[in-house]
Design a protein around this motif. Structure first.
Motif, PDB file in Angstrom:
ATOM      1  N   ARG A  51       0.853  -1.182   0.000  1.00  3.27           N
ATOM      2  CA  ARG A  51       0.000   0.000   0.000  1.00  3.27           C
ATOM      3  C   ARG A  51       0.891   1.234   0.000  1.00  3.27           C
ATOM      4  O   ARG A  51       1.766   1.367   0.854  1.00  3.27           O
ATOM      5  N   LEU A  52       0.670   2.107  -0.970  1.00  2.00           N
ATOM      6  CA  LEU A  52       1.348   3.399  -1.015  1.00  2.00           C
ATOM      7  C   LEU A  52       0.370   4.485  -0.602  1.00  2.00           C
ATOM      8  O   LEU A  52      -0.803   4.454  -0.993  1.00  2.00           O
ATOM      9  N   SER A  64      -4.270   6.947  -1.689  1.00  2.00           N
ATOM     10  CA  SER A  64      -3.651   5.698  -1.261  1.00  2.00           C
ATOM     11  C   SER A  64      -4.208   4.571  -2.116  1.00  2.00           C
ATOM     12  O   SER A  64      -5.368   4.626  -2.541  1.00  2.00           O
ATOM     13  N   TRP A  65      -3.381   3.554  -2.363  1.00  2.00           N
ATOM     14  CA  TRP A  65      -3.827   2.411  -3.157  1.00  2.00           C
ATOM     15  C   TRP A  65      -2.935   1.215  -2.870  1.00  2.00           C
ATOM     16  O   TRP A  65      -1.859   1.337  -2.305  1.00  2.00           O
ATOM     17  N   VAL A  66      -3.405   0.051  -3.306  1.00  2.00           N
ATOM     18  CA  VAL A  66      -2.657  -1.193  -3.177  1.00  2.00           C
ATOM     19  C   VAL A  66      -2.246  -1.649  -4.572  1.00  2.00           C
ATOM     20  O   VAL A  66      -3.045  -1.588  -5.509  1.00  2.00           O
ATOM     21  N   GLU A  84      -6.073  -2.002  -5.995  1.00  2.00           N
ATOM     22  CA  GLU A  84      -7.074  -0.982  -5.677  1.00  2.00           C
ATOM     23  C   GLU A  84      -6.787   0.157  -6.646  1.00  2.00           C
ATOM     24  O   GLU A  84      -5.777   0.844  -6.527  1.00  2.00           O
ATOM     25  N   THR A  85      -7.658   0.348  -7.604  1.00  2.00           N
ATOM     26  CA  THR A  85      -7.333   1.240  -8.718  1.00  2.00           C
ATOM     27  C   THR A  85      -7.629   2.711  -8.454  1.00  2.00           C
ATOM     28  O   THR A  85      -7.142   3.564  -9.194  1.00  2.00           O
ATOM     29  N   TYR A  90      -7.614   1.152 -14.774  1.00  2.00           N
ATOM     30  CA  TYR A  90      -6.481   0.245 -14.576  1.00  2.00           C
ATOM     31  C   TYR A  90      -5.200   1.055 -14.669  1.00  2.00           C
ATOM     32  O   TYR A  90      -5.171   2.133 -15.253  1.00  2.00           O
ATOM     33  N   MET A  91      -4.152   0.533 -14.038  1.00  2.00           N
ATOM     34  CA  MET A  91      -2.820   1.144 -14.107  1.00  2.00           C
ATOM     35  C   MET A  91      -1.812   0.021 -14.095  1.00  2.00           C
ATOM     36  O   MET A  91      -1.787  -0.789 -13.163  1.00  2.00           O
ATOM     37  N   GLN A  92      -1.004  -0.053 -15.131  1.00  2.00           N
ATOM     38  CA  GLN A  92       0.068  -1.042 -15.232  1.00  2.00           C
ATOM     39  C   GLN A  92       1.380  -0.310 -15.454  1.00  2.00           C
ATOM     40  O   GLN A  92       1.437   0.621 -16.268  1.00  2.00           O
TER      41      GLN A  92
END
Length: 164
Positions: A51-52, A64-66, A84-85, A90-92
């Motif tokens: 988690r950031l 914050s997201w995972v 957790e988007t 989506y984010m890759q």
């Protein structure tokens, strides 16, 4: 329309140091200026779930997201994606490390994403933000790692576990 960015920097340091420092997710708050904390949630083989949490933005919001991040040491690559988007559909992120014949390591970030319709910016707006912020963060990382390689002390620099 999806977003796509690609940003690189050459770091004058040994590949092992660049790899170790940039893949120490728990140390990212000392490496990146935008992260307030990084919490390791789980480790499974070569994958870390974490988690950031960012510092508050200009409007006082804390994001914050995972994400899951999988390293491939043999190929010198890392693949990450948000679990957790948040505002992203989506984010890759693909990290690539290339040891250069003339010395140093080229580290490249490739980000592919799409924003949700309710996000505060659209795909083009996020592409612009990432293309402004990524070079800033890459330069900060370069400075910190090159200082470590030179044996200098850098305030808030991440130190790999084997150097402590």
């Amino acid at each position: 329309m999806a977003g796509h960015t690609e940003n690189s920097i050459v770091i004058q340091a040994p590949l092992k140091l660049v790899w170790d420092v940039t893949n120490d997710v728990a140390g990212w708050p000392e490496l990146f200026t935008e992260y307030a904390s990084a919490e390791i949630v789980e480790r499974r083989g070569e994958t870390v779930r974490f988690r950031l949490t960012m510092h508050p933005d200009e409007e006082g919001r804390i994001w914050s997201w995972v994400s899951d991040r999988t390293v491939n040491v043999a190929n010198r690559t890392v693949h990450a994606h948000r679990v957790e988007t948040g505002p992203f559909a989506y984010m890759q992120i693909h990290w690539r490390y290339e040891e250069l014949p003339e010395g140093g390591v080229r580290m490249t970030w490739i980000q592919d994403f799409s924003m949700k319709p309710v996000a505060p910016v659209d795909d083009q707006g996020m592409t612009e933000r990432l293309n402004i912020n990524s070079p800033v963060q890459l330069e900060i990382i370069r400075q910190k790692i090159e200082a470590l390689a030179a044996g200098s002390t850098v305030p808030n620099a991440a130190v790999p576990a084997d150097k402590e």
